[in-house]
Design an enzyme around this catalytic site. Structure first.
Site, short mmCIF file in Angstrom:
data_model
loop_
_atom_site.label_atom_id
_atom_site.label_comp_id
_atom_site.label_asym_id
_atom_site.label_seq_id
_atom_site.Cartn_x
_atom_site.Cartn_y
_atom_site.Cartn_z
CG ASP A 126 -1.86 1.12 1.34
OD1 ASP A 126 -2.32 1.60 0.29
OD2 ASP A 126 -2.11 1.57 2.47
CD GLU A 176 -0.80 -6.33 7.44
OE1 GLU A 176 -1.33 -6.29 6.32
OE2 GLU A 176 -1.17 -5.60 8.38
CE1 TYR A 210 -4.44 0.60 10.13
CE2 TYR A 210 -3.72 -1.65 9.71
CZ TYR A 210 -3.45 -0.30 9.80
OH TYR A 210 -2.17 0.15 9.57
CD GLU A 255 0.92 -1.51 9.62
OE1 GLU A 255 -0.22 -1.48 9.13
OE2 GLU A 255 1.93 -1.90 9.01
C1 GCB Z 1 -1.53 -2.38 6.71
C2 GCB Z 1 -0.23 -2.33 5.99
C3 GCB Z 1 0.14 -0.92 5.57
C4 GCB Z 1 -1.09 -0.19 5.04
C5 GCB Z 1 -2.12 -0.11 6.15
C6 GCB Z 1 -3.41 0.56 5.66
O1 GCB Z 1 -1.83 -3.34 7.38
O2 GCB Z 1 0.82 -2.91 6.71
O3 GCB Z 1 1.13 -0.98 4.60
O4 GCB Z 1 -0.80 1.07 4.54
O5 GCB Z 1 -2.43 -1.40 6.59
O6 GCB Z 1 -3.58 1.74 5.85
O7 GCB Z 1 -4.20 -0.15 5.06
#
Ligand code: GCB
Length: 647
Positions: free
Chosen positions: A208, A452, A505, A541
Site C-alpha cells: 500500500d 503481513e 484495524y 500498526e
Molecule cells: C496495513 C499495511 C500498511 C497499510 C495499512 C493501511 O496493514 O501494513 O502498509 O498502509 O495497513 O492503511 O491499510
C-alpha cells in the site's frame, strides 16, 4: 545485460558474541566517511535522464546507450539525484512508467586519484529502485537487485585507462517487480483490443504505497588506500559501570597489517585502545546509549577510530576509519523488551520515505523536520515500514536516541509463488545486505523480516523458519520479528519470532464505523496471541484515515474526529495491557503518503497524524499528550523537556 520487461528478474540472546554476519557477501559496506586517508565526492544534483519507451523497453540495451553520451542517442531531460523520477515532470506516462530508465552524469576526478595507483576509487549508490546496472565510460562495473540498500564498485583501474577522458557514469534502473522480487509485484498484459489499446499493461503490487522509482539516495565516489579497513563489527555490553565493546576489523588489500583501535568519548578523550584486529575494549565509568526520553543524556556515542598500517614491496599504506559506537544491550523476556536491562516501552510511529515531488528521494530538510516532529510528539521509536531507510536517517536515530525496528522490503508476500526457493534465496541475501549495513547502529534494536505475509499458506512455515533462523545466525544479539495481522489462528510463522508484532484495524477494515467494538476486539486479540505464544507484543500498526480539515461530530469515518476516537479507544486497552505484556504501540502512520490509485485511497493513504506536508491533524495532539504522559511515567526526561511546549 538486458532484462526484458516481461522478465524481471532465545528469548534471552547470546549477547556477547561478536557475530560474523556476512555469510553470502564478500565485503563490508561501511558508510563512506572522510578521514585523513579517505576522500568523498558527492555526485548529487542534476543528471541527464531518459526513459526507454520502446515497446519492450529494451532499446537502451540493444543500441548500447551506455557506450556514448546519452544526449547523443536521443532526447534527454534534467533529473535531480537523489529523487524519484515519478513526480518531477508533468508527464503522466513518466509518473506511471514501468521499465528501464537511464541516468548519466560526467565527473571530473581529482588528478591524484588517477595518478596514485594505490588509491582505490569506489563508486557507491545509496539506493536505486529496483534493479540497477552501472557503467563507467561504457564499461559495466556492477549490477544490483533491490531498491533500498547500497551497492558499490571499484572503478580506479577503469578511470586510469585514459586519464584524458572525463569519467562518465551511466546507471540504468528498472522498477519492474515480479513474484520473486522484494517487494513482489506482477505485470498483467491486457489483450482485449475492444477494451485496451495495443501494448496496454498494468503492474499489480500487493503493498500500500506508491512504487516510486529512480536513484533515491546519494551517489558518490570515495577513496581508500589499497590496503584498507573493509568492515568493522561491534557488539556491546556492560557490567556494572564498565562498558564492553567487542569488535572485529576486517582488512582487504594487504596480506598482513597492523591495526590500532582507539575508542574516544565525546570530548575526544581516549577511553580504551588496542592493537589487535579483534578484541574487547573496556570502558570505565561507561556512558550508556539510552533512548530518547528514557534518560537525561540520550543517544550517547563514542567514536571508534580504526587505524590500519600495512606495507608491500612498493608502498606503505595507512587507512583511518571512525565509527560511532553506542554502548547498550537489548534483551527480551516473556513479557518485556529490555534496553540496558530496563523495560522499554515503544511509544512511536510507523513511517514511510515519502514526500511531495521528491517521492522517496533522500531530502535533508524533510529528515530534520521529521525528527523535530518526532521529538515534539514525544515519540521514542519508529519502524522502518516497509523497507530499509537511508543510513543517514539511522545515524540521526543513533544521535538522538530514537529506537528503530529495522524492516526489510518483505512486504506484500501474498502469492504462493512468492514463497518458492527463488524468493527465499533472494530474501536471505537481502537480510545479509541489511544486517551488513545496519549491524553497528545502536538505535536498531530488532530486525523485521516481513510485513503481513500470507502466513496462513502452507509454505510459510518453512519460509519463515528458515528466514528467521538465518537472521539470528547473522546477528544473535538482536531479536527478530515479522509483522503479522491480528488473526493468530492461521499464522504459521509466529512460533519463530522473538516479539509478536500485530497490525489491526478494528472499526476500519472490519466493522467500519463501529468504534464501540474496539475494546472487546483488541482485548481478544491480545489475549489470544499472548495465550498462545507468551511473547511480548507490540501493536505494530493501528489507525484510521482522516482527510485533514474534514470534520463531523458525532465522528464519521475519514474525519479528524473519527481518527481521534479510534486512537483513544485503542489507548484504553493499551493502558491495561502494557502492565502485563504489551511492550509498544506504533501508530499507522506518522504522515499521509502516496499510494497507487484506487477507490479506497484519496490521493494516497490518509492515516497520517500529520499531513504529507507535515502539518498536524487533531490526532497528533492526542498522541502528543499521551506520549509525553507515557514518557513521564516510564522514563527520565532530559531537563529541557520540562518545557516541551517550547519545542
Ligand atoms: C496495513 C499495511 C500498511 C497499510 C495499512 C493501511 O496493514 O501494513 O502498509 O498502509 O495497513 O492503511 O491499510
Amino acid at each position: 545485460m538486458c532484462l526484458p520487461l516481461e522478465f524481471g528478474y532465545v528469548r534471552v540472546f547470546c549477547l556477547f558474541v561478536v557475530f560474523d554476519p556476512v555469510l553470502s557477501l564478500d565485503s563490508g559496506m561501511l558508510f563512506p566517511r572522510e578521514s585523513s586517508s579517505r576522500e568523498v565526492k558527492e555526485l548529487n544534483g542534476l543528471w541527464v535522464f531518459r526513459a526507454d519507451r520502446s515497446p519492450n523497453r529494451n532499446q537502451g540495451f540493444e543500441l548500447a546507450w551506455y557506450k556514448s553520451r546519452l544526449v547523443e542517442t536521443g532526447p534527454v531531460i534534467d533529473m535531480p539525484v537523489p529523487a524519484s523520477y515519478n513526480d518531477i515532470t508533468q508527464d503522466p506516462t513518466l509518473r506511471n512508467f514501468i521499465g528501464w530508465v537511464w541516468y548519466e552524469r560526467e565527473v571530473v576526478v581529482p588528478p591524484r586519484w588517477i595518478t596514485d595507483q594505490d588509491t582505490r576509487v569506489v563508486l557507491r549508490v545509496g539506493s536505486a529502485h529496483y534493479y540497477s546496472v552501472v557503467w563507467v565510460n561504457g564499461v559495466k562495473v556492477t549490477e544490483h537487485e533491490g531498491g533500498h540498500l547500497p551497492f558499490e564498485a571499484e572503478i580506479g583501474s577503469l578511470i586510469r585507462k585514459d586519464p584524458t577522458m572525463p569519467c562518465r557514469i551511466t546507471i540504468a534502473v528498472n522498477n519492474t517487480l515480479t513474484l520473486q522480487t522484494l517487494p513482489p509485484g506482477s505485470i498483467q498484459y491486457m489483450k482485449d483490443r475492444t477494451k485496451y489499446p495495443d501494448g496496454f499493461f498494468v503492474q499489480s503490487i500487493y503493498f500500500d504505497f506508491f512504487n516510486y522509482a529512480g536513484i533515491h539516495r546519494p551517489v558518490l565516489l570515495y577513496t581508500t588506500p589499497k590496503a584498507h579497513v573493509d568492515d568493522i563489527t561491534v557488539v556491546t555490553d556492560f557490567l556494572d559501570d564498565t562498558g564492553l565493546v567487542k569488535y572485529k576489523v576486517s582488512v582487504q588489500g594487504a596480506a598482513t597489517a597492523t591495526v590500532k583501535v582507539t575508542l574516544m568519548d565525546k570530548e575526544a578523550h581516549c577511553v580504551a585502545s588496542s592493537t589487535e584486529p579483534s578484541g574487547v575494549l573496556k570502558v570505565v565509568d561507561v556512558k550508556l546509549w539510552w533512548p530518547y526520553l528514557m534518560h537525561d543524556n540520550p543517544g550517547y556515542l563514542y567514536s571508534m577510530e580504526v587505524r590500519l598500517m600495512a606495507a608491500d614491496e612498493e608502498s606503505t599504506y595507512e587507512d583511518v576509519y571512525t565509527l560511532p559506537v553506542g554502548i547498550r544491550t537489548v534483551n527480551v523476556t516473556s513479557s518485556q523488551f529490555l534496553i540496558n536491562n530496563k523495560p522499554f516501552y515503544f511509544h512511536g510511529v510507523n513511517k514511510h520515505e515519502d514526500a511531495d515531488i521528491r517521492g522517496k528521494g533522500l531530502d535533508w530538510p524533510l529528515i530534520v523536520k521529521d525528527f523535530n516532529l518526532l521529538k515534539w510528539l514525544g515519540a521514542n521509536s519508529f519502524r522502518t515500514s516497509h523497507y530499509p531507510y537511508a543510513e543517514e536517517i539511522l545515524q540521526m536515530c543513533d544521535r538522538h536516541g530514537i529506537v528503530v525496528i529495522d524492516e526489510c522490503p518483505g512486504v506484500g508476500i501474498k502469492d504462493i509463488r512468492s514463497f518458492g526457493n527463488a524468493s527465499l534465496t533472494h530474501h536471505l541475501v537481502v537480510m545479509d545486505e541489511l544486517v551488513r549495513r545496519d549491524k553497528n547502529h545502536p538505535s536498531v534494536v530488532m530486525w523485521s523480516v516481513a510485513n503481513e505475509p500470507a502466513a496462513e499458506m502452507p509454505p510459510a512455515e518453512f519460509y519463515f523458519k528458515t528466514l528467521i533462523k538465518h537472521t539470528k545466525a547473522l546477528d544473535p544479539t538482536r531479536p527478530v520479528t515479522y509483522i503479522t495481522d491480528s488473526n493468530y489462528a492461521r499464522d504459521k510463522g509466529a512460533p519463530f519470532v522473538d516479539v509478536v508484532c500485530i497490525n489491526s484495524y478494528f472499526s476500519w477494515y472490519h466493522d467500519p464505523g463501529h468504534v464501540e467494538v474496539i475494546p472487546i476486539q483488541l482485548n481478544t486479540q491480545f489475549e489470544n496471541w499472548y495465550g498462545k505464544y507468551q511473547k511480548p507484543i507490540i501493536q505494530s500498526e493501528y489507525g484510521a484515515d482522516a482527510v485533514a480539515g474534514v470534520h463531523n461530530d458525532p465522528p464519521l469515518m475519514f474525519t479528524e474526529e473519527y481518527q481521534k476516537v479510534v486512537l483513544q479507544s485503542y489507548h484504553h486497552v493499551f493502558d491495561q495491557k502494557r502492565k502485563e505484556y504489551v511492550v509498544g504501540e506504533l501508530i499507522w502512520n506518522f504522515a499521509d503518503f502516496m499510494t497507487t490509485q484506487g477507490i479506497t485511497r484519496v490521493v494516497g493513504n490518509k492515516k497520517g497524524i500529520f499531513t504529507r506536508q507535515r502539518q498536524p491533524k487533531a490526532a497528533a495532539f492526542i498522541l502528543k499528550e499521551r506520549y509525553w504522559r507515557l514518557a513521564n511515567e516510564t522514563g527520565q526526561l532530559p531537563v529541557w523537556t520540562k518545557y516541551p511546549c517550547q519545542l
